[in-house]
Design a protein around this motif. Structure first.
Motif, PDB file in Angstrom:
ATOM      1  N   THR A  82      -9.856   3.228  -4.407  1.00 53.18           N
ATOM      2  CA  THR A  82      -9.816   1.809  -4.754  1.00 53.18           C
ATOM      3  C   THR A  82      -9.393   0.968  -3.564  1.00 53.18           C
ATOM      4  OG1 THR A  82      -9.246   2.383  -7.042  1.00 53.18           O
ATOM      5  CG2 THR A  82      -8.837   0.115  -6.349  1.00 53.18           C
ATOM      6  N   TRP A  83      -8.355   1.418  -2.841  1.00 51.61           N
ATOM      7  CA  TRP A  83      -7.881   0.654  -1.692  1.00 51.61           C
ATOM      8  C   TRP A  83      -8.920   0.632  -0.576  1.00 51.61           C
ATOM      9  CZ3 TRP A  83      -5.825  -3.141   0.334  1.00 51.61           C
ATOM     10  CH2 TRP A  83      -5.358  -3.174   1.646  1.00 51.61           C
ATOM     11  N   SER A  95      -2.832  -1.934 -10.088  1.00 51.56           N
ATOM     12  CA  SER A  95      -1.906  -0.837 -10.394  1.00 51.56           C
ATOM     13  C   SER A  95      -0.913  -1.233 -11.488  1.00 51.56           C
ATOM     14  CB  SER A  95      -1.158  -0.425  -9.126  1.00 51.56           C
ATOM     15  OG  SER A  95      -0.307  -1.466  -8.680  1.00 51.56           O
ATOM     16  N   LEU A 125      -3.985   3.543 -11.881  1.00 52.56           N
ATOM     17  CA  LEU A 125      -5.200   3.830 -11.125  1.00 52.56           C
ATOM     18  C   LEU A 125      -5.417   5.326 -11.025  1.00 52.56           C
ATOM     19  CD1 LEU A 125      -4.824   1.262  -8.180  1.00 52.56           C
ATOM     20  CD2 LEU A 125      -6.312   1.065 -10.171  1.00 52.56           C
ATOM     21  N   LEU A 179      -4.898  -4.861  -5.159  1.00 51.85           N
ATOM     22  CA  LEU A 179      -4.547  -3.469  -5.452  1.00 51.85           C
ATOM     23  C   LEU A 179      -3.269  -3.394  -6.272  1.00 51.85           C
ATOM     24  CD1 LEU A 179      -5.061  -0.386  -4.861  1.00 51.85           C
ATOM     25  CD2 LEU A 179      -3.516  -0.686  -2.904  1.00 51.85           C
ATOM     26  N   THR A 223       0.824  -1.211   0.000  1.00 48.04           N
ATOM     27  CA  THR A 223       0.000   0.000   0.000  1.00 48.04           C
ATOM     28  C   THR A 223       0.858   1.261   0.000  1.00 48.04           C
ATOM     29  OG1 THR A 223      -0.169  -0.190   2.416  1.00 48.04           O
ATOM     30  CG2 THR A 223      -1.960  -1.119   1.104  1.00 48.04           C
ATOM     31  N   PRO A 230      -6.357   5.771  -6.587  1.00 47.89           N
ATOM     32  CA  PRO A 230      -5.803   4.642  -5.822  1.00 47.89           C
ATOM     33  C   PRO A 230      -6.313   4.572  -4.386  1.00 47.89           C
ATOM     34  CG  PRO A 230      -4.142   6.341  -6.203  1.00 47.89           C
ATOM     35  CD  PRO A 230      -5.310   6.700  -7.048  1.00 47.89           C
ATOM     36  N   LEU A 257     -11.498  -1.958  -1.563  1.00 41.49           N
ATOM     37  CA  LEU A 257     -10.968  -3.305  -1.384  1.00 41.49           C
ATOM     38  C   LEU A 257     -10.848  -3.653   0.102  1.00 41.49           C
ATOM     39  CD1 LEU A 257      -8.161  -3.277  -4.110  1.00 41.49           C
ATOM     40  CD2 LEU A 257     -10.264  -4.644  -4.141  1.00 41.49           C
TER      41      LEU A 257
END
Length: 408
Positions: free
Chosen positions: A162-163, A151, A156, A147, A15, A159, A166
């Motif tokens: 999106t994270w 990427s 992305l 993720l 991450t 991002p 998820l």
């Protein structure tokens, strides 16, 4: 704890790289706020569940139902507070959808998943309990790998959003999985009366304050940096702090494994618990010294793992590398108090440390940045150790002359 540490380290590396310094700082600021508030979600129902099942295993169905009900009541109250607080503490340009998704994952699904580990503790089925503790971290790692794949596949546009999505899905899946295992192994919950639920909440909420006091102490600096400095600085500081946090796990494992002996030694009072703490102290202090030296000299490797954008995090690690050593006396004193019936004194000392940490951060962060946060952390540790040492070391003469607990 070793498996959790490896999984958490991989999630951190993925991450931090994908989100970048500022994006990772935004995520940490949101996660810190949500994780602090999550201690109020369960309203202490998990502690009452362990206590009741340990005394009478037939009470599991009712206790499990009350624990879930307490969690639903607490989440209903806490989630709006999280949305309002995030609007004030984090910068306005973080999308509301990302804030809401992370809150759903951390304040609704994660507490549900975490509750399952306590369902087995009352039965002393620690292997299955640790399995339940590991499950959310594994699903979180799977989300981080997703993720990373996204990427790599394409750039992305959002991002962080999106994270957060998820993350919420991973916590939902883990909650479903662990509750299925509890249902299969231990049975279904039995729902009690609302009047009795209120009594349970009044009894259990006390246990929420200890957890939130310690969480505020640990994470207040990150929230204050987000408010008083910048998210880029939060990302750098959090990356360095995360490395130091991971090396704490062997120390926590040592103290957790020693907890039953602490309780036996503390049966005669704080003097007995402190005598046993002194026997554990050389191991804890020796580990803190060794890992501090290792982190100081190995800190430049962080740039190779995370990229040049995190070059300044090397200095953060070197500032914080002595934290396991400085924290060891406080942790030993804390265990001595908690296992000898003096847990309220320990809770007050931790609450005082958290308050002191916040006040020092307010004074130092605007001028010193993350260095001020590091100074506040060390100062709070020393203050807490001093506050806990007073009731442990200064005790009546009659207590000092107690006979030592016989060992089998």
């Amino acid at each position: 704890m070793g498996l959790r540490a490896v999984s958490q380290a991989l999630v951190f590396l993925i991450t931090a790289r994908v989100l970048g310094v500022e994006g990772y700082g935004s995520f940490v600021a949101l996660l810190t706020l949500a994780s602090v508030l999550s201690y109020f979600c369960g309203l202490g129902g998990h502690v009452l569940l362990v206590r009741d099942v340990a005394r009478d295993s037939a009470s599991f169905a009712a206790g499990w139902g009350y624990a879930i009900s307490s969690l639903l009541v607490g989440t209903t109250m806490v989630f709006p507070i999280y949305l309002l607080a995030s609007n004030w503490l984090v910068p306005q340009y973080i999308a509301l959808s990302a804030i809401a998704l992370l809150g759903v994952g951390e304040l609704i699904f994660w507490p549900l998943a975490n509750l399952a580990s306590f369902a087995y503790q009352g039965y002393e089925r620690m292997g299955r309990s640790s399995h339940m503790m590991l499950a959310p971290v594994v699903f979180r790692l799977m989300a981080a790998l997703t993720l990373l794949a996204l990427s790599v596949w394409e750039k992305l546009k959002f991002p962080l959003l999106t994270w957060c999505a998820l993350y919420a899905v991973a916590m939902l899946v883990s909650a479903c999985y662990v509750h299925y295992r509890v249902f299969r192994d231990l049975g279904a919950p039995r729902w009690g009366k609302a009047a009795h639920l209120r009594e349970r909440i009044e009894e259990g909420i006390v246990f929420s304050f200890w957890g939130i006091a310690e969480k505020v102490y640990v994470d207040a600096d990150k929230l204050m940096l987000a408010r008083l400095n910048s998210l880029e600085v939060v990302g750098l500081y959090s990356a360095g702090y995360r490395v130091v946090d991971i090396v704490f796990l062997p120390l926590y494992a040592l103290l957790s494994s020693a907890a039953p002996r602490f309780f036996r030694a503390g049966h005669v009072g704080v003097a007995g618990a402190w005598r046993y703490a002194r026997r554990v102290a050389p191991i804890a202090i020796g580990y803190g010294s060794a890992v501090g030296l290792a982190l100081f000299f190995a800190a430049p490797l962080l740039t190779s793992l995370l990229g040049e954008a995190y070059a300044d995090a090397v200095e953060v690690v070197r500032w914080l590398c002595w934290l396991p050593l400085v924290s060891s006396p406080r942790l030993l004193l804390q265990y001595a108090l908690a296992t000898s019936g003096r847990h309220k004194v320990g809770m007050m000392a931790v609450a005082m440390g958290g308050s002191t940490n916040i006040l020092i951060n307010i004074g130092l962060i605007p001028t010193l940045g993350w260095q001020g946060a590091a100074v506040a952390t060390y100062a709070a540790e020393i203050l807490m150790a001093g506050a806990m040492a007073c009731p442990v070391l200064h005790r009546p003469r009659s207590i000092r002359k107690e006979a030592p607990v016989k060992r089998r």
